[in-house]
Design an enzyme around this catalytic site. Structure first.
Site, PDB file in Angstrom:
ATOM      1  N   GLU A  65     -55.731  10.636   3.407  1.00 11.08           N
ATOM      2  CA  GLU A  65     -55.547  10.410   1.822  1.00 11.08           C
ATOM      3  C   GLU A  65     -55.465  11.867   1.359  1.00 11.08           C
ATOM      4  OE1 GLU A  65     -56.463   7.266  -0.492  1.00 11.08           O
ATOM      5  OE2 GLU A  65     -57.482   6.288   0.925  1.00 11.08           O
ATOM      6  N   CYS A  99     -56.706   2.472   3.729  1.00 12.89           N
ATOM      7  CA  CYS A  99     -55.555   2.864   2.552  1.00 12.89           C
ATOM      8  C   CYS A  99     -54.916   1.751   2.190  1.00 12.89           C
ATOM      9  CB  CYS A  99     -54.958   4.225   2.948  1.00 12.89           C
ATOM     10  SG  CYS A  99     -53.998   4.648   1.692  1.00 12.89           S
ATOM     11  N   CYS A 117     -53.299   3.247  -5.878  1.00 12.21           N
ATOM     12  CA  CYS A 117     -54.376   2.652  -5.013  1.00 12.21           C
ATOM     13  C   CYS A 117     -54.432   1.528  -4.705  1.00 12.21           C
ATOM     14  CB  CYS A 117     -55.846   3.506  -5.544  1.00 12.21           C
ATOM     15  SG  CYS A 117     -56.852   3.162  -4.056  1.00 12.21           S
ATOM     16  N   GLY A 138     -51.241   2.740   1.682  1.00 18.47           N
ATOM     17  CA  GLY A 138     -50.818   3.252   3.416  1.00 18.47           C
ATOM     18  C   GLY A 138     -50.455   2.214   4.402  1.00 18.47           C
ATOM     19  N   HIS A 147     -45.999   8.676   0.734  1.00 13.02           N
ATOM     20  CA  HIS A 147     -46.397   8.422   2.045  1.00 13.02           C
ATOM     21  C   HIS A 147     -45.398   8.833   3.308  1.00 13.02           C
ATOM     22  CE1 HIS A 147     -50.019   6.020   1.355  1.00 13.02           C
ATOM     23  NE2 HIS A 147     -49.446   5.865   0.434  1.00 13.02           N
TER      24      HIS A 147
END
Length: 268
Positions: A199, A208, A74, A211, A151
């Site tokens: 997410e 994010c 994260c 991301g 992703h």
């Protein structure tokens, strides 16, 4: 037992921080993580972050999405952890080692080297991750990359027009992605990236970090932008730097919201 917590956020992507380096924390499972994350009956968050001692790094960061599932990385929480720790540190995650450094405006995070191998995403079977022959309605020919977590990125004319609240869960749970996937839709304007993210295990969020890293890497690799690049998310802006074969460097803000305690048995 009463357990102390710290509520933090990075561009509106919010976290409950539990620091087991300082105070004893009982074992966390999916049920208690999701109960604490519930915005109506719990403290409320996108992710629950547990800090523990580590034999590989200065400490370990474990990450639980709001559905209670444990995930690998994260980016926004990494910046929050840097702010909480207060000095440069190496951090063990389930997605690999990262380094975090507080700055005057937030934190700088070395997110490690991205992977484009289909097995590391992972995909159900071999494909060219730079141009996946796939489509979900108007979203076509995405790029897949792993930046500690998986992703998929779609470049579109206008990211705001995409029904990501509807398409996001369809793509996240497609059998092609055996471990699920984070879904990014982006457009490029004036050398910068506008990004929205669905997410995995959370849903639409204001920001994010991984991301932003994955999308910036895809855009740089595809020649759509040059490094460093600004990534604009609904919650604010991150600066991403990357060159082929090098680690991703992410910079952006993080904020402590408040501190408190809760009774563990109320959520266990």
């Amino acid at each position: 037992m009463r357990v102390p917590f710290i509520k933090m956020h990075g561009l509106g992507n919010d976290f409950i921080m539990l620091d087991a380096r300082v105070d004893a924390v009982p074992s966390i499972d999916k049920q208690i993580a999701s109960a604490l994350a519930d915005r109506n009956t719990g403290i409320g968050c996108d992710q629950l972050i547990l800090l523990e001692k580590s034999q590989l790094a200065d400490f370990k960061m474990r990450i639980y999405n709001s559905d209670g599932g444990e995930v690998e990385a994260c980016g926004n929480a990494s910046r929050a952890v840097a702010l909480l720790h207060g000095s440069a540190a190496s951090v063990e995650t389930n997605g690999g080692l990262i380094t975090v450094t507080p700055t005057d405006n937030g934190a700088r995070v070395d997110m490690g080297v991205p992977s484009f191998d289909w097995q590391s995403i992972p995909l159900e079977y071999a494909m060219d991750t730079a141009n996946l022959p796939l489509s979900w309605e108007e979203l076509t020919n995405p790029i897949a990359v792993n930046v500690g977590n998986p992703h998929i990125i779609f470049f579109v004319d206008d990211s705001e027009t995409i029904g990501l609240d509807r398409l996001g869960p369809l793509i996240e749970n497609d059998p092609l992605f055996p471990e699920g996937i984070n879904v990014n839709v982006a457009d490029v304007r004036n050398g910068a990236i506008n990004l929205r993210v669905w997410e995995r295990g959370v849903g639409l969020t204001k920001a994010c970090g991984t991301g932003a890293c994955a999308t910036a890497v895809a855009a740089i690799k595809g020649g759509l932008v040059t490094s460093p690049v600004k990534v604009h998310l609904p919650g604010g802006t991150l600066d991403i730097q990357w060159a082929d074969g090098q680690p991703i460097i992410m910079e952006g803000p993080a904020t402590e919201s408040f501190r408190g305690t809760f009774e563990w048995d109320d959520f266990a």
